[in-house]
Design a protein around this motif. Structure first.
Motif, PDB file in Angstrom:
ATOM      1  N   UNK A  71       0.963  -1.259  -0.110  1.00  0.00           N
ATOM      2  CA  UNK A  71       0.064  -0.003  -0.189  1.00  0.00           C
ATOM      3  C   UNK A  71       0.785   1.209  -0.143  1.00  0.00           C
ATOM      4  N   UNK A  72       1.706   1.521   1.124  1.00  0.00           N
ATOM      5  CA  UNK A  72       2.468   2.875   1.259  1.00  0.00           C
ATOM      6  C   UNK A  72       3.554   2.699   2.305  1.00  0.00           C
ATOM      7  N   UNK A  73       4.694   3.486   1.997  1.00  0.00           N
ATOM      8  CA  UNK A  73       5.745   3.578   2.741  1.00  0.00           C
ATOM      9  C   UNK A  73       5.820   5.179   3.038  1.00  0.00           C
ATOM     10  N   UNK A  74       5.810   5.650   4.455  1.00  0.00           N
ATOM     11  CA  UNK A  74       5.905   6.860   4.615  1.00  0.00           C
ATOM     12  C   UNK A  74       7.219   6.975   5.543  1.00  0.00           C
ATOM     13  N   UNK A  75       8.163   8.017   5.239  1.00  0.00           N
ATOM     14  CA  UNK A  75       9.116   8.196   5.978  1.00  0.00           C
ATOM     15  C   UNK A  75       9.621   9.831   6.055  1.00  0.00           C
ATOM     16  N   UNK A  76      10.396  10.163   7.204  1.00  0.00           N
ATOM     17  CA  UNK A  76      10.996  11.543   7.428  1.00  0.00           C
ATOM     18  C   UNK A  76      12.358  11.548   6.316  1.00  0.00           C
ATOM     19  N   UNK A  77      12.443  12.563   5.717  1.00  0.00           N
ATOM     20  CA  UNK A  77      13.998  12.704   4.821  1.00  0.00           C
ATOM     21  C   UNK A  77      14.316  13.934   5.023  1.00  0.00           C
ATOM     22  N   UNK A  78      15.377  13.802   6.001  1.00  0.00           N
ATOM     23  CA  UNK A  78      15.787  15.321   6.622  1.00  0.00           C
ATOM     24  C   UNK A  78      14.825  15.950   7.163  1.00  0.00           C
ATOM     25  N   UNK A  79      14.374  17.068   6.738  1.00  0.00           N
ATOM     26  CA  UNK A  79      13.370  17.992   7.222  1.00  0.00           C
ATOM     27  C   UNK A  79      12.236  17.840   6.499  1.00  0.00           C
ATOM     28  N   UNK A  80      11.857  17.009   5.583  1.00  0.00           N
ATOM     29  CA  UNK A  80      10.673  16.733   4.855  1.00  0.00           C
ATOM     30  C   UNK A  80      10.111  15.417   5.206  1.00  0.00           C
ATOM     31  N   UNK A  81       8.898  15.034   4.529  1.00  0.00           N
ATOM     32  CA  UNK A  81       8.406  13.980   4.750  1.00  0.00           C
ATOM     33  C   UNK A  81       7.880  13.357   3.373  1.00  0.00           C
ATOM     34  N   UNK A  93      -4.097  -5.412 -13.447  1.00  0.00           N
ATOM     35  CA  UNK A  93      -3.087  -5.532 -14.382  1.00  0.00           C
ATOM     36  C   UNK A  93      -2.147  -4.344 -14.233  1.00  0.00           C
ATOM     37  N   UNK A  94      -2.665  -3.222 -13.789  1.00  0.00           N
ATOM     38  CA  UNK A  94      -2.091  -1.741 -13.692  1.00  0.00           C
ATOM     39  C   UNK A  94      -2.050  -1.469 -12.330  1.00  0.00           C
ATOM     40  N   UNK A  95      -1.075  -0.341 -11.887  1.00  0.00           N
ATOM     41  CA  UNK A  95      -1.073   0.254 -10.710  1.00  0.00           C
ATOM     42  C   UNK A  95      -0.644   1.689 -10.778  1.00  0.00           C
ATOM     43  N   UNK A  96      -1.402   2.537 -10.131  1.00  0.00           N
ATOM     44  CA  UNK A  96      -1.158   3.714  -9.887  1.00  0.00           C
ATOM     45  C   UNK A  96       0.103   4.196  -9.035  1.00  0.00           C
ATOM     46  N   UNK A  97       1.047   4.445  -9.021  1.00  0.00           N
ATOM     47  CA  UNK A  97       2.146   5.001  -8.268  1.00  0.00           C
ATOM     48  C   UNK A  97       2.153   6.249  -7.925  1.00  0.00           C
ATOM     49  N   UNK A  98       2.509   6.821  -6.703  1.00  0.00           N
ATOM     50  CA  UNK A  98       2.342   8.033  -6.451  1.00  0.00           C
ATOM     51  C   UNK A  98       3.545   8.379  -5.488  1.00  0.00           C
ATOM     52  N   UNK A  99       4.261   9.443  -5.665  1.00  0.00           N
ATOM     53  CA  UNK A  99       5.295   9.978  -4.736  1.00  0.00           C
ATOM     54  C   UNK A  99       4.597  11.319  -4.202  1.00  0.00           C
ATOM     55  N   UNK A 100       4.659  11.510  -2.917  1.00  0.00           N
ATOM     56  CA  UNK A 100       4.329  12.744  -2.256  1.00  0.00           C
ATOM     57  C   UNK A 100       5.439  13.294  -1.347  1.00  0.00           C
TER      58      UNK A 100
END
Length: 131
Positions: A71-81, A93-100
């Motif tokens: 489903x999802x992975x959420x991490x801090x990355x420096x000062x951002x998330x 057969x298809x997948x929507x991938x999102x980076x936020x």
């Protein structure tokens, strides 16, 4: 309020794409070593537990804020998330991938992040197409 600026999360950006691969293939890649290196950074390894720390080869540190398999992975990355999430298409057969990414410092940082995530998405798509 300008596009991309929120009251709670500061400047943010999201990039998404529907990939012609089933969710299991996308998840296995994005959560595996090669996928993590593309979106999180070289030599990044995550322990799938809330609060687990990580460090990239570039010296960026953070911690896991959420990890829901397939489903999802959420991490801090420096000062951002950062969050990477996926949604299966109705046909399976298809997948929507999102980076936020949120808590960016400025509109200029937002635009740099947009360019980065579009590039990462291109790399992820190319890597999945080689599988």
């Amino acid at each position: 309020m300008p596009t991309g600026l929120t009251r709670d999360a500061g400047w943010q950006i999201g990039v998404s794409r529907t990939l012609p691969h089933p969710p299991s293939v996308v998840w296995d890649f994005i959560s595996g070593p090669e996928g993590l290196a593309l979106w999180l950074g070289p030599e990044a390894a995550l322990t799938p537990e809330r609060g687990a720390p990580y460090r990239t080869a570039a010296g960026v540190t953070g911690e896991v804020r959420g990890y829901r398999p397939a489903d999802r992975i959420r991490v801090t990355h420096g000062t951002t998330t950062l969050q990477v999430a996926m949604t299966p298409a109705a046909d399976g057969a298809r997948t929507m991938l999102r980076f936020h990414q949120e808590h960016l410092a400025s509109a200029a940082d937002r635009e740099r992040a947009r360019t980065r995530w579009q590039h990462v998405m291109d790399e992820v798509e190319a890597a999945l197409d080689r599988l």
